[in-house]
Design a protein around this motif. Sequence first.
Motif, PDB file in Angstrom:
ATOM      1  N   ALA A   1      50.113  35.960  57.418  1.00 54.85           N
ATOM      2  CA  ALA A   1      50.758  34.958  58.265  1.00 54.85           C
ATOM      3  C   ALA A   1      51.234  35.561  59.582  1.00 54.85           C
TER       4      ALA A   1
ATOM      5  N   THR B   1      48.867  25.633  55.686  1.00 55.74           N
ATOM      6  CA  THR B   1      48.034  25.465  54.488  1.00 55.74           C
ATOM      7  C   THR B   1      47.170  26.677  54.190  1.00 55.74           C
ATOM      8  N   GLY B   2      47.169  27.662  55.056  1.00 57.94           N
ATOM      9  CA  GLY B   2      46.296  28.820  54.896  1.00 57.94           C
ATOM     10  C   GLY B   2      46.864  29.885  53.991  1.00 57.94           C
ATOM     11  N   ASP B   3      46.203  31.011  54.024  1.00 59.89           N
ATOM     12  CA  ASP B   3      46.578  32.163  53.216  1.00 59.89           C
ATOM     13  C   ASP B   3      47.885  32.761  53.726  1.00 59.89           C
ATOM     14  N   ARG B   4      48.831  32.979  52.854  1.00 61.63           N
ATOM     15  CA  ARG B   4      50.164  33.460  53.245  1.00 61.63           C
ATOM     16  C   ARG B   4      50.213  34.985  53.412  1.00 61.63           C
TER      17      ARG B   4
ATOM     18  N   PHE C   1      46.606  24.825  59.904  1.00 60.58           N
ATOM     19  CA  PHE C   1      46.039  26.009  59.259  1.00 60.58           C
ATOM     20  C   PHE C   1      47.111  27.028  58.916  1.00 60.58           C
ATOM     21  N   PHE C   2      48.129  27.103  59.742  1.00 63.30           N
ATOM     22  CA  PHE C   2      49.212  28.053  59.461  1.00 63.30           C
ATOM     23  C   PHE C   2      49.939  27.684  58.171  1.00 63.30           C
TER      24      PHE C   2
ATOM     25  N   SER D   1      47.188  33.474  67.082  1.00 66.26           N
ATOM     26  CA  SER D   1      47.049  32.073  67.495  1.00 66.26           C
ATOM     27  C   SER D   1      48.120  31.649  68.491  1.00 66.26           C
TER      28      SER D   1
ATOM     29  N   TYR E   1      48.152  36.074  61.833  1.00 66.79           N
ATOM     30  CA  TYR E   1      47.662  34.773  62.294  1.00 66.79           C
ATOM     31  C   TYR E   1      48.561  34.193  63.367  1.00 66.79           C
TER      32      TYR E   1
END
Length: 69
Positions: free
Chosen positions: A26, A20-23, A17-18, A33, A29
């Motif tokens: 970051a 491929t997710g929204d930058r 998720f880190f 996490s 997140y």
Amino acid sequence: MVVTAAYLVIWAVFIGFFWTGDRQNAMGYSLVSFCLILPVVTVTLSFFIGRDDGCTGTRWVMLPFFGLM
């Protein structure tokens, strides 16, 4: 070994998720996490490993594993 596999799956999901997710968020997140959720998961799973009487031989192998993670 099921508990170790569960931890590795949770860790891999967070990493996936880190990357491929929204930058845009970051930093937030990663702080939540990697500094909050994963240590709580590590303590919880190590509690279950310590409670299990069936894996007395592998219990001591898990200490360095969770120490490194």
